[in-house]
Design a protein around this motif. Sequence first.
Motif, PDB file in Angstrom:
ATOM      1  N   ILE A 233      15.776  -8.054  11.351  1.00 49.47           N
ATOM      2  CA  ILE A 233      14.856  -7.982  10.425  1.00 49.47           C
ATOM      3  C   ILE A 233      15.129  -7.229   9.447  1.00 49.47           C
ATOM      4  CG2 ILE A 233      12.528  -7.447  10.017  1.00 49.47           C
ATOM      5  CD1 ILE A 233      12.018  -9.635  11.806  1.00 49.47           C
ATOM      6  N   VAL A 234      15.385  -6.354   9.442  1.00 52.20           N
ATOM      7  CA  VAL A 234      15.940  -5.617   8.827  1.00 52.20           C
ATOM      8  C   VAL A 234      16.771  -6.148   7.315  1.00 52.20           C
ATOM      9  CG1 VAL A 234      16.646  -3.183   7.766  1.00 52.20           C
ATOM     10  CG2 VAL A 234      15.292  -2.892   9.531  1.00 52.20           C
ATOM     11  N   ASN A 235      18.289  -6.458   8.209  1.00 48.62           N
ATOM     12  CA  ASN A 235      18.960  -7.252   6.984  1.00 48.62           C
ATOM     13  C   ASN A 235      19.053  -8.081   6.717  1.00 48.62           C
ATOM     14  OD1 ASN A 235      20.037  -4.808   7.483  1.00 48.62           O
ATOM     15  ND2 ASN A 235      22.256  -5.394   9.752  1.00 48.62           N
ATOM     16  N   ASN A 236      17.852  -9.269   7.477  1.00 45.93           N
ATOM     17  CA  ASN A 236      17.962 -10.722   7.310  1.00 45.93           C
ATOM     18  C   ASN A 236      16.337 -11.159   6.848  1.00 45.93           C
ATOM     19  OD1 ASN A 236      20.938 -11.128   7.896  1.00 45.93           O
ATOM     20  ND2 ASN A 236      19.859 -10.567   9.791  1.00 45.93           N
ATOM     21  N   HIS A 237      15.765 -10.478   6.831  1.00 42.58           N
ATOM     22  CA  HIS A 237      14.074 -11.106   6.799  1.00 42.58           C
ATOM     23  C   HIS A 237      14.225 -12.213   6.031  1.00 42.58           C
ATOM     24  CE1 HIS A 237      13.120  -8.137   3.464  1.00 42.58           C
ATOM     25  NE2 HIS A 237      13.984  -7.107   4.608  1.00 42.58           N
ATOM     26  N   PHE A 238      14.972 -11.839   4.471  1.00 45.20           N
ATOM     27  CA  PHE A 238      14.696 -13.430   3.315  1.00 45.20           C
ATOM     28  C   PHE A 238      14.928 -14.456   3.940  1.00 45.20           C
ATOM     29  CE2 PHE A 238      17.174  -9.228   2.549  1.00 45.20           C
ATOM     30  CZ  PHE A 238      16.842  -9.201   1.391  1.00 45.20           C
ATOM     31  N   PHE A 239      16.028 -14.563   4.938  1.00 44.04           N
ATOM     32  CA  PHE A 239      15.271 -15.984   5.637  1.00 44.04           C
ATOM     33  C   PHE A 239      14.936 -16.171   6.545  1.00 44.04           C
ATOM     34  CE2 PHE A 239      19.923 -14.516   3.990  1.00 44.04           C
ATOM     35  CZ  PHE A 239      19.649 -15.779   3.217  1.00 44.04           C
ATOM     36  N   LEU A 240      13.571 -15.507   7.196  1.00 43.85           N
ATOM     37  CA  LEU A 240      12.448 -16.233   8.186  1.00 43.85           C
ATOM     38  C   LEU A 240      12.187 -17.386   7.473  1.00 43.85           C
ATOM     39  CD1 LEU A 240      11.222 -12.357   8.958  1.00 43.85           C
ATOM     40  CD2 LEU A 240      12.211 -13.711  10.361  1.00 43.85           C
ATOM     41  N   ASN A 241      11.007 -18.139   8.707  1.00 46.50           N
ATOM     42  CA  ASN A 241      10.713 -18.868   8.729  1.00 46.50           C
ATOM     43  C   ASN A 241       9.627 -19.167   7.711  1.00 46.50           C
ATOM     44  OD1 ASN A 241      12.722 -21.190   8.997  1.00 46.50           O
ATOM     45  ND2 ASN A 241      12.431 -20.752  11.638  1.00 46.50           N
ATOM     46  N   PRO A 242       8.569 -19.794   7.281  1.00 46.34           N
ATOM     47  CA  PRO A 242       7.497 -19.267   6.382  1.00 46.34           C
ATOM     48  C   PRO A 242       6.739 -18.710   7.303  1.00 46.34           C
ATOM     49  CG  PRO A 242       8.163 -22.336   6.462  1.00 46.34           C
ATOM     50  CD  PRO A 242       9.186 -21.328   7.439  1.00 46.34           C
ATOM     51  N   ALA A 243       6.135 -19.195   7.780  1.00 42.25           N
ATOM     52  CA  ALA A 243       5.144 -18.304   9.060  1.00 42.25           C
ATOM     53  C   ALA A 243       5.227 -16.769   8.997  1.00 42.25           C
ATOM     54  CB  ALA A 243       4.150 -19.699  10.189  1.00 42.25           C
ATOM     55  N   ALA A 244       6.501 -16.744   9.577  1.00 40.59           N
ATOM     56  CA  ALA A 244       6.996 -15.696   9.986  1.00 40.59           C
ATOM     57  C   ALA A 244       7.085 -14.306   9.447  1.00 40.59           C
ATOM     58  CB  ALA A 244       8.518 -15.828  10.679  1.00 40.59           C
ATOM     59  N   LYS A 245       8.169 -15.612   8.232  1.00 43.10           N
ATOM     60  CA  LYS A 245       8.253 -14.219   6.737  1.00 43.10           C
ATOM     61  C   LYS A 245       6.249 -14.258   6.294  1.00 43.10           C
ATOM     62  CE  LYS A 245      10.801 -14.722   2.691  1.00 43.10           C
ATOM     63  NZ  LYS A 245      11.941 -15.277   2.040  1.00 43.10           N
ATOM     64  N   LYS A 246       5.511 -14.735   6.239  1.00 49.42           N
ATOM     65  CA  LYS A 246       4.596 -14.537   5.352  1.00 49.42           C
ATOM     66  C   LYS A 246       3.514 -13.484   6.783  1.00 49.42           C
ATOM     67  CE  LYS A 246      -0.399 -16.294   4.510  1.00 49.42           C
ATOM     68  NZ  LYS A 246      -1.326 -14.741   5.490  1.00 49.42           N
ATOM     69  N   VAL A 247       3.750 -13.483   8.149  1.00 53.11           N
ATOM     70  CA  VAL A 247       4.029 -11.690   8.846  1.00 53.11           C
ATOM     71  C   VAL A 247       4.631 -10.449   8.219  1.00 53.11           C
ATOM     72  CG1 VAL A 247       3.526 -11.172  11.277  1.00 53.11           C
ATOM     73  CG2 VAL A 247       2.542 -13.609  10.718  1.00 53.11           C
ATOM     74  N   PHE A 248       5.675 -10.710   8.591  1.00 51.27           N
ATOM     75  CA  PHE A 248       6.148  -9.649   7.985  1.00 51.27           C
ATOM     76  C   PHE A 248       5.886  -9.331   6.616  1.00 51.27           C
ATOM     77  CE2 PHE A 248      10.359  -8.219   5.791  1.00 51.27           C
ATOM     78  CZ  PHE A 248      10.771  -7.364   6.377  1.00 51.27           C
ATOM     79  N   LEU A 249       5.987 -10.420   5.968  1.00 52.72           N
ATOM     80  CA  LEU A 249       5.738  -9.258   4.236  1.00 52.72           C
ATOM     81  C   LEU A 249       4.211  -8.821   4.833  1.00 52.72           C
ATOM     82  CD1 LEU A 249       6.855 -12.399   2.476  1.00 52.72           C
ATOM     83  CD2 LEU A 249       7.889 -10.498   1.983  1.00 52.72           C
ATOM     84  N   ASP A 250       3.533  -9.043   5.055  1.00 46.91           N
ATOM     85  CA  ASP A 250       1.958  -8.425   5.183  1.00 46.91           C
ATOM     86  C   ASP A 250       2.608  -6.964   6.316  1.00 46.91           C
ATOM     87  OD1 ASP A 250       0.464 -11.178   4.412  1.00 46.91           O
ATOM     88  OD2 ASP A 250      -0.397 -11.452   6.032  1.00 46.91           O
ATOM     89  N   PHE A 251       3.313  -7.463   7.022  1.00 49.96           N
ATOM     90  CA  PHE A 251       3.108  -5.879   7.525  1.00 49.96           C
ATOM     91  C   PHE A 251       3.838  -4.804   6.644  1.00 49.96           C
ATOM     92  CE2 PHE A 251       6.080  -3.543  10.327  1.00 49.96           C
ATOM     93  CZ  PHE A 251       5.725  -2.987  11.170  1.00 49.96           C
ATOM     94  N   LYS A 252       4.949  -5.263   5.980  1.00 46.11           N
ATOM     95  CA  LYS A 252       5.711  -4.953   5.033  1.00 46.11           C
ATOM     96  C   LYS A 252       4.767  -3.663   4.531  1.00 46.11           C
ATOM     97  CE  LYS A 252       9.734  -4.939   2.121  1.00 46.11           C
ATOM     98  NZ  LYS A 252      10.660  -5.624   0.962  1.00 46.11           N
ATOM     99  N   LYS A 253       3.484  -4.490   3.680  1.00 46.17           N
ATOM    100  CA  LYS A 253       2.679  -3.844   2.558  1.00 46.17           C
ATOM    101  C   LYS A 253       2.126  -2.871   3.231  1.00 46.17           C
ATOM    102  CE  LYS A 253       1.034  -8.024  -0.130  1.00 46.17           C
ATOM    103  NZ  LYS A 253       0.320  -8.213   0.505  1.00 46.17           N
ATOM    104  N   GLY A 254       1.768  -3.314   4.642  1.00 41.26           N
ATOM    105  CA  GLY A 254       0.773  -2.060   5.523  1.00 41.26           C
ATOM    106  C   GLY A 254       2.080  -0.947   5.884  1.00 41.26           C
ATOM    107  N   SER A 255       2.998  -0.621   5.836  1.00 44.05           N
ATOM    108  CA  SER A 255       3.565   0.069   6.526  1.00 44.05           C
ATOM    109  C   SER A 255       4.864   1.127   5.482  1.00 44.05           C
ATOM    110  CB  SER A 255       5.316  -0.606   7.344  1.00 44.05           C
ATOM    111  OG  SER A 255       6.248  -1.372   6.141  1.00 44.05           O
ATOM    112  N   GLY A 256       3.895   1.007   4.659  1.00 46.03           N
ATOM    113  CA  GLY A 256       4.537   1.544   3.406  1.00 46.03           C
ATOM    114  C   GLY A 256       5.864   1.323   2.771  1.00 46.03           C
TER     115      GLY A 256
END
Lengths: 422, 251
Positions: free
Chosen positions: A271-294
Motif C-alpha cells: 500500500i505504501v509503495n503502490n497505493h496509486f494503482f489501487l482499484n477505484p473502490a479500494a482507492k477511495k477507502v484508502f484516500l479517506d483513511f489517509k486524510k484521517g491518519s494525518g
Amino acid sequence: MERIIIPHIHKIEGQAGFWAEVARTGEVKDLKINTLLGLRQIEGILIGRRFWEVPIVAGRICGICPVVHILNCCSAIEKAFEIEVSEITVLLRKVLLASQIIQSHTLHLFFMSLADFSRIENDLDLIKKFPQEAKAALAIRDFSLKATKIIGGREIHPVTMKVGGFTKLPDEEDLKALLNSYPQVFDSASVLINLFKNLDYPVFGRKTDFLSLFSKTEYPFYQGGQVLIGDKKMSLGDFYSNKIEEDLKTPPVKKVRYQGQPYMPGAIARIVNNHFFLNPAAKKVFLDFKKGSGGNLANVFYNLFYQAIEILHFLEETEELIKELLKRELAEPAKEVKISQGSGLSASEAPRGTLFTYVEVDKNGRVVKCNIITPTAQFLNNLEEDLKVYLPGITRLPHKEKVKKIRALIRVYDPCISCATH
Amino acid sequence: MANKPKVGIFSLTACEGCQFVLLDLGERFFNFLRKTELIDFPLIEDAPFPKKIQIDIAFVEGTPITKKNVSLLKKIRKESKIVVAIGNCAALGGINKIKNYQDKEKTVRYLYKKTGAIENPEIKGLDKFVNVDLIIPGCPINGEEFLAIAEELIQGKIPQIEQKPVCRECPHRGKESCFLRKQEPCLGTITLGGCQAVCPASDFPCYGCRGTLKNINPTGFLATLKKMKPGREFEESLEVFGIKDDLQKYL
C-alpha cells in the motif's frame, strides 16, 4: 531484570514462541521469536528430484498460501526452460493469486487478529459478538475458495497448476456463476472495511524500509521485474543476488536483511509503495483513511486495515479478470515443455509479502539448486526490532496485559511460521 | 456443558493445510465445534493446553520432527481416549519423508552449514510413536469426509473408511481418458478412495497421498506401471507421499 516468556503464540500460521529480557530501566537486553516447528528441509529434499515435482513439494511449504508457492516454482522453471505461457494462463494465475490473498487476509483479520482488540480469547465467542461481520468474513472466504476450486481443482494444495500452464481449464459456466455472486461479496467486503476502519489502533512507528514488487502500470502481485524498497527501485536479480543477505546461522529459520538492515514486506509495504494503482473502490477507502491518519501511513498496526483494503482491491481485480477471461476462448491448457539446462528466479506477492523462488535444473530436468525466500523470513528481523521499541512502553502493565499487547503486535504481522521454517 | 464430548485439535510439524481444510468448511465446522467442548485448538483460541484433562477425541496433524513434537504427541496420547491422525504427514510422514530416501546428512547440509542445532530424525507417521485409533488420510484431508467421521466420533463410534480404490470415484474410469489407458502411471487403482478422485478429476494422476488399500497384492499392477516409466523414475513417484515403504515388498 525481568524475563517475559510466551511459550506458544496461538492464532498464527505455524507455531512460535516469544522470549525477552528487559532491564528495570525498561531497556530490552535480548529478544527472540523462536519457531516451534521442525525443519522439513524442503529445498534440500528437492535437489536431484524432477522439475515437475518442485511445485508439488514446495507448494506444501504452506497450507494457507500454497498457490503462490506453486506459481513461483512454475514460473522459475518456465524461465529456466524459456517457456512463455499463454495469456489465458496468466489471467487464471492472477485470479488464483488474488483469491489466495483475499482468503488469507480475511482469515487473519477476522479469526486471528480481531480478538486482540477486545477481551475475547476464542473465535466461537468472537462469532457471537460480531455475527454480521462473521457472516461477511465467511462469505468472502467462500467466494475466494470457490474461485480457487473452480480454477485450481481444490481449495488447499490445488492440483491443476503446472510448468507451462494448467492440466485442465475451468468451465466457463462456473466462472459466470462466480461473477454473478460478486456483488454480494463486494458488500461483505464493505462490512469488513467498516469494522477495521474503526478499530482503536495503537500509535506506533519505527522507521523501516518497505519492500514490494514494482510496476509502472498496475498494483503489482503476479510476477515482477523490479522491486521497490524504501525509495529505491532495482531489478529482481540485483535485489536477490546483491542486496540481501540470508542469515543461515540460526536454523531452522533463515532471516534476511537488506544491506544489513531489517525491512518490511506485506500489505503495508504494497500500500505504501503502490497505493496509486489501487482499484477505484479500494482507492477511495484508502484516500479517506489517509486524510484521517494525518499522513502517517507507516504505523505497522495499520497492516490490518491495509489487508482489509487489499481484500476490496483484489475482489475488484477478480471481477475484471474473470470478465477478461470470459471474452476469450478457454483453450490450450498448457504450452509444450522442452527440458533444457537453465535457471530462473521468480517473485510474486504472497499474502504476507514478496516471495522469491530460485530454481536451477540440469539438462535432464533435475533440480541442481533451489532457494525459497519467504515473506516471514524477510520480516522476522523487522518484527523483533519493532518489539524492542514497543516493549519499554508497556513494561509497567500487569504481566497478562503485557503478554496480550506483545501477542497483538506479533499477530498484526500475520507471521507464517510454516513458511519461515521450511 | 458437562455432557459434551471433549475435543482437541493439535498440530506437530506441518504446513497446517489440514487445519485450514476445517476452517474452510466455514459455518459447518463451527456448528460441529458447538456440539463439543473444545479443549484446545491453538489456531483459533488463546488458552494454553490444560495441564491435565481427559480428552475424548484428539485430532493430530503433522509429523513429529522435534523432540518437543514427540513429547506433545505422547502427552496427547496419554490424555486422550481416541487419537485420530489427520492428513498424509501424520499418517505416513508426508512430503517430509522424501528425505528418508536420500542421504539425510547431505540433505540437511544443503542449506545450513551449521547443523548442530537442527533436529534431523528419520521421518515416520504418528503410529510409529504412539497407538493411533483412526487415520483420516490425504494431502490435504477432505473436509466432507472429516465432518462425516467427526460426527460419528462424537457419538462414541469409531467408523472405518471403506476400502475402495480412488478409481471408484474417478470420472475417467473405463474411458479412453484414463491415465493407464494412455500409458501414464496413476496409482488410483491401489489407493484408498474417499477424496472424490480430486486429482484425476483435474487431469492430474493419483500419487497415492491417501495411502495404499489394505489386503491387496499389487505386485502385478506395480509391474505394469514400471513398464510405463523407467525403474528409478517410477520408484521416485512412490516417494512423494511416503507410500514407498508400504509397497517395497511388492516392487
